[in-house]
Write a protein that holds these residues in place. Structure first.
Motif, PDB file in Angstrom:
ATOM      1  N   ILE A 306       0.609  -1.043   0.007  1.00 11.09           N
ATOM      2  CA  ILE A 306      -0.191  -0.303   0.386  1.00 11.09           C
ATOM      3  C   ILE A 306       1.401   1.476  -0.116  1.00 11.09           C
ATOM      4  N   ASN A 307       0.761   2.084  -1.051  1.00 12.76           N
ATOM      5  CA  ASN A 307       2.151   2.721  -0.984  1.00 12.76           C
ATOM      6  C   ASN A 307       2.123   4.334  -0.717  1.00 12.76           C
ATOM      7  N   ASN A 308       0.649   4.578  -0.314  1.00 10.40           N
ATOM      8  CA  ASN A 308      -0.379   5.958   0.266  1.00 10.40           C
ATOM      9  C   ASN A 308       0.802   7.177  -0.889  1.00 10.40           C
ATOM     10  N   LYS A 309       0.326   6.978  -2.357  1.00  8.19           N
ATOM     11  CA  LYS A 309       0.859   7.874  -3.184  1.00  8.19           C
ATOM     12  C   LYS A 309      -1.230   7.913  -4.077  1.00  8.19           C
ATOM     13  N   TYR A 310      -1.029   8.905  -5.348  1.00  7.46           N
ATOM     14  CA  TYR A 310      -2.000   8.674  -5.353  1.00  7.46           C
ATOM     15  C   TYR A 310      -2.059   8.882  -6.879  1.00  7.46           C
ATOM     16  N   ARG A 311      -2.604   8.910  -8.028  1.00  7.04           N
ATOM     17  CA  ARG A 311      -2.709   9.970  -9.129  1.00  7.04           C
ATOM     18  C   ARG A 311      -3.739  10.622  -9.386  1.00  7.04           C
TER      19      ARG A 311
END
Ligand code: UD1
Length: 370
Positions: A306-311
């Motif tokens: 789960i990378n906690n970044k967003y697109r």
């Protein structure tokens, strides 16, 4: 009937072609064999009983030929990556919006006398965020999420009046549209233009807002394919699937076979004419839970990152209210999510695939989309 399926070599179009042929129709496929999806080759699953014309929707001359003698058009040809649309703006708009403009132009000016129906593939992405409810203020459509909140990991939309967290609700067709990506804007254009021309010239048209379609023949070589295929490609490469945000964002996954049956239903029933319908499963699953389910079905030892970044361009939640299509046409989805995923995984076993995530990430990062 003589039927034209644009994008008929693609994932959704090709299944539609199979069903239309099995029902005794004469089917013509018009497809540009987009290199990103097909590497320029005719896919081996393409129905041998269909006539195939290779061409781009922007190629007026070729498309004109493809429309000769056609009764019904299914317009499935499109570029489909939300993330990619945020930097390939002209390419997406040319293929999706302009391609539809060329098709409608030809229908109106040269083929109006013989076209009996035109069905366009629209998209749930046109809604932006789906419908939500606030415990204090009732049902509402939240504003699109702000970059500054997402940078802080505040993923969920909140009520703009009382700042309370919101719960997602089934999204009906009457929900105001709020496009959050170039892809969504293109899909809204396709839908609006088709309905406008259909209503103006009394050519029966129908727009189907597809939710997240999955199933066999989903491209395993296109890095901008849907999340289910990307997760599978990661597992096949013995890599952990990477989940954006906190994995609690949700979508409505609908099997490609249900999408086909909805297309057939609107083709056969005049009550569908000039209407817009959601086509989804009517329920939602978080992307984290989807990842876990795929891991369970494949029997893999991998876990989720789960990378906690967003697109950029992504929404948080949206799932379909399917009561309109069910009440109007009696259509209901038939494929349960787990069964559909098993079918996708089974099909992919002997297929070559690369780790699609790595490839797309390099580009999306370079372009500042993630
Ligand atoms: C998809 C379709 C779009 C369609 C729309 C309808 C594709 C490529 N796009 O867009 O054509 O109109 O549904 O609903 O099929 N995610 C991860 N990890 C990944 C990839 C994605 O966590 O490796 C997340 C995304 O951030 C997003 C969710 O999964 O939150 C769904 O992404 P995606 O499969 O690309 O679908 P949509 O953007 O919803």
């Amino acid at each position: 009937m003589n039927i034209l399926v644009t994008g008929g070599a693609g994932f959704i179009g090709s299944y539609l072609v199979d069903t239309l042929i099995a029902q005794g129709n004469k089917v013509r496929i018009y497809d540009n064999l987009e290199p990103q999806v097909h590497q320029g080759h005719i896919p081996d699953y393409l129905n041998k009983d269909a006539e195939f014309i290779q061409g781009d929707v922007n190629n007026r001359e070729m498309l004109d030929k493809a429309l000769t003698g056609i009764d019904v058009i299914f317009h499935e040809a499109a570029m489909v990556g939300v993330g990619q649309s945020m930097y390939e703006i002209a390419k997406y708009t040319n293929a999706n919006t302009m391609g539809t403009a060329v098709l409608l132009d030809l229908v109106v000016n040269k083929h109006r006398d013989h076209i009996r129906k035109l069905v366009v593939a629209a998209s749930m992405s046109e809604y932006g965020e789906g419908l939500y409810t606030c415990q204090n203020c009732g049902d509402l459509k939240p504003d699109l999420r702000r970059e500054i909140d997402m940078k802080e990991g505040d993923w969920d939309p909140f009520c703009s009046k009382c700042k309370t967290p919101l719960s997602p609700k089934p999204t009906p067709e009457t929900t105001p549209l709020q496009c959050n990506s170039i892809y969504a804007i293109n899909k809204r254009d396709q839908e609006d233009m088709t309905l406008n021309i259909g209503c103006s010239f009394q050519i029966p048209v129908v727009a189907l807002r597809y939710f997240n379609v999955f199933g066999p023949r989903q491209s395993l070589s296109n890095p901008y394919t849907g999340v289910a295929a990307i997760f599978m490609s990661r597992l096949k490469a013995n890599h952990n699937p990477v989940v954006f945000e906190d994995g609690k964002q949700s979508r409505d996954f609908v099997s490609v076979h249900d999408i086909v049956s909805a297309n057939i239903a609107v083709m056969q029933d005049d009550r569908a004419n000039y209407q817009i319908f959601n086509v989804g499963s009517g329920s939602s699953i978080s992307i984290g839970d989807l990842g876990k389910l795929i891991i369970k079905i494949t029997g893999s030892n991998q876990t989720l990152d789960i990378n906690n970044k967003y697109r950029k361009g992504d929404i948080r939640h949206c799932f379909a209210d399917i009561s309109k299509i069910t009440k109007t046409l009696g259509w209901k989805p038939q494929v349960a999510l787990e069964d559909g995923l098993k079918e996708l995984i089974e099909w992919s076993k002997d297929k070559k695939s690369e780790d699609l995530f790595e490839e797309s990430q390099k580009i999306l990062k370079a372009k500042g989309v993630v």
